[in-house]
Write a protein that holds these residues in place. Structure first.
Motif, PDB file in Angstrom:
ATOM      1  N   LEU A  94       0.824  -1.199   0.000  1.00 38.91           N
ATOM      2  CA  LEU A  94       0.000   0.000   0.000  1.00 38.91           C
ATOM      3  C   LEU A  94       0.862   1.255   0.000  1.00 38.91           C
ATOM      4  O   LEU A  94       1.920   1.306   0.636  1.00 38.91           O
ATOM      5  N   ASN A  95       0.394   2.256  -0.701  1.00 37.27           N
ATOM      6  CA  ASN A  95       1.071   3.551  -0.777  1.00 37.27           C
ATOM      7  C   ASN A  95       1.372   4.083   0.625  1.00 37.27           C
ATOM      8  O   ASN A  95       0.488   4.132   1.491  1.00 37.27           O
ATOM      9  N   GLY A 117      -6.135   5.033   4.399  1.00 39.11           N
ATOM     10  CA  GLY A 117      -6.758   3.954   3.661  1.00 39.11           C
ATOM     11  C   GLY A 117      -6.862   2.637   4.400  1.00 39.11           C
ATOM     12  O   GLY A 117      -7.673   1.785   4.020  1.00 39.11           O
ATOM     13  N   PHE A 118      -6.083   2.462   5.451  1.00 41.06           N
ATOM     14  CA  PHE A 118      -6.001   1.150   6.084  1.00 41.06           C
ATOM     15  C   PHE A 118      -6.252   1.194   7.585  1.00 41.06           C
ATOM     16  O   PHE A 118      -6.910   0.308   8.117  1.00 41.06           O
ATOM     17  N   ALA A 119      -5.733   2.189   8.251  1.00 36.28           N
ATOM     18  CA  ALA A 119      -5.742   2.187   9.724  1.00 36.28           C
ATOM     19  C   ALA A 119      -6.083   3.558  10.279  1.00 36.28           C
ATOM     20  O   ALA A 119      -5.397   4.086  11.152  1.00 36.28           O
ATOM     21  N   VAL A 143       1.112   3.356  15.822  1.00 38.24           N
ATOM     22  CA  VAL A 143       0.661   2.025  15.413  1.00 38.24           C
ATOM     23  C   VAL A 143       0.499   1.965  13.905  1.00 38.24           C
ATOM     24  O   VAL A 143       0.922   0.999  13.249  1.00 38.24           O
ATOM     25  N   ALA A 144      -0.096   3.009  13.320  1.00 38.71           N
ATOM     26  CA  ALA A 144      -0.281   3.039  11.867  1.00 38.71           C
ATOM     27  C   ALA A 144       1.061   3.016  11.147  1.00 38.71           C
ATOM     28  O   ALA A 144       1.210   2.350  10.109  1.00 38.71           O
ATOM     29  N   ALA A 145       2.037   3.722  11.691  1.00 45.12           N
ATOM     30  CA  ALA A 145       3.366   3.732  11.070  1.00 45.12           C
ATOM     31  C   ALA A 145       4.001   2.353  11.124  1.00 45.12           C
ATOM     32  O   ALA A 145       4.637   1.908  10.151  1.00 45.12           O
ATOM     33  N   ARG A 201       2.306   0.168   8.581  1.00 46.62           N
ATOM     34  CA  ARG A 201       2.775   0.581   7.246  1.00 46.62           C
ATOM     35  C   ARG A 201       4.144  -0.001   6.940  1.00 46.62           C
ATOM     36  O   ARG A 201       4.382  -0.537   5.848  1.00 46.62           O
ATOM     37  N   ASP A 202       5.044   0.083   7.908  1.00 47.39           N
ATOM     38  CA  ASP A 202       6.431  -0.313   7.661  1.00 47.39           C
ATOM     39  C   ASP A 202       6.667  -1.814   7.819  1.00 47.39           C
ATOM     40  O   ASP A 202       7.738  -2.307   7.455  1.00 47.39           O
TER      41      ASP A 202
END
Length: 253
Positions: free
Chosen positions: A146-147, A154-156, A163-165, A168-169
């Protein structure tokens, strides 16, 4: 098939719980979706194990749809009795294919796809397009992530920035071929189903989640949360799984 499914769901709706007979399904198998791994289920795992459930978590390789179905069946084979099979997002496609296992007495779709036979995961977006911040990017080897810039929205969206970072990573690339694979069996046609609609989902439009739940005849619960509602609202999701465990086995007896 539809009549049989209607009878099963009617029994569940009447609240025919097997608790009184000591026959609640005590096994739960959790199946994650694309761009993630099984660790996101930790909050749901903690909730369910504290309530006496035996919980197993599938680690999908995300290398092909068949590989993910096989991984799920491998975990189902280790269960010692009636089992509730739970899928998030793309994991809903996986449990749709794998849920014919005789140990599975109920299906729970958490912000999830539930394809018809002959449909793929991506085919379902033809009904309602994905929200604008959900942007998979395919690499030259056919895998997608995901971008980065639009990942949280878009996801979280309801996760903390930290947490989102991390999500993502640490995202797990998925083979685009897995998302394009057609299911050849739809377990929801014969198994009672429950659905969690994430009302702030940025990956699957809530309108599509609601339409999908109606199409498969699922008992539906709406929860205020993002696409990762299982991570941000684990108690609410565990409550739905517990409801399924209490009612599904009685309905299928």
């Amino acid at each position: 098939m539809k009549n049989a499914k209607s009878i099963l769901l009617a029994a569940a709706a009447l609240g025919l719980s097997s608790v009184a007979n000591g026959q609640t399904a005590k096994n739960v198998v959790l199946v994650h979706g694309a761009f993630a791994d099984g660790s996101g289920w930790r909050g749901v795992y903690d909730e369910l194990t504290s309530r006496g459930f035996r919980v197993s978590i599938v680690q999908n390789p995300l290398t092909s749809f068949d590989d993910d179905v096989v991984a799920t069946k491998r975990v189902l084979a280790r269960q010692d009795g009636p089992t509730i099979l739970v899928g998030h997002s793309y994991g809903g496609s996986v449990i749709t294919q794998a849920g014919g296992d005789p140990k599975v007495v109920g299906l729970v779709y958490v912000a999830a796809f539930a394809p018809e036979v002959g449909q793929s995961t991506l085919d379902q977006y033809a009904e309602v397009a994905p929200p604008p911040n959900f942007v998979p990017e395919e690499s030259a080897d056919g895998f997608a992530t995901l971008n980065r810039d639009k990942f949280k929205a878009g996801f979280a969206g309801d996760a903390s920035n930290d947490v989102a970072a991390f999500l993502r990573d640490s995202q797990v690339p998925i083979a685009m071929a897995a998302l394009k694979a057609k299911v050849t069996f739809a377990a929801w046609k014969t198994k009672p189903s429950w659905a969690v609609v994430a009302t702030q989902d940025g990956a699957i439009d809530p309108r599509l989640l609601r339409s999908t739940a109606r199409r498969i005849g699922a008992v539906t619960t709406e929860v205020k949360g993002s696409h990762v509602v299982f991570l941000t609202q684990p108690k609410a999701v565990a409550d739905v799984i517990e409801q399924a465990a209490m009612k599904a086995q009685a309905a299928t007896r």
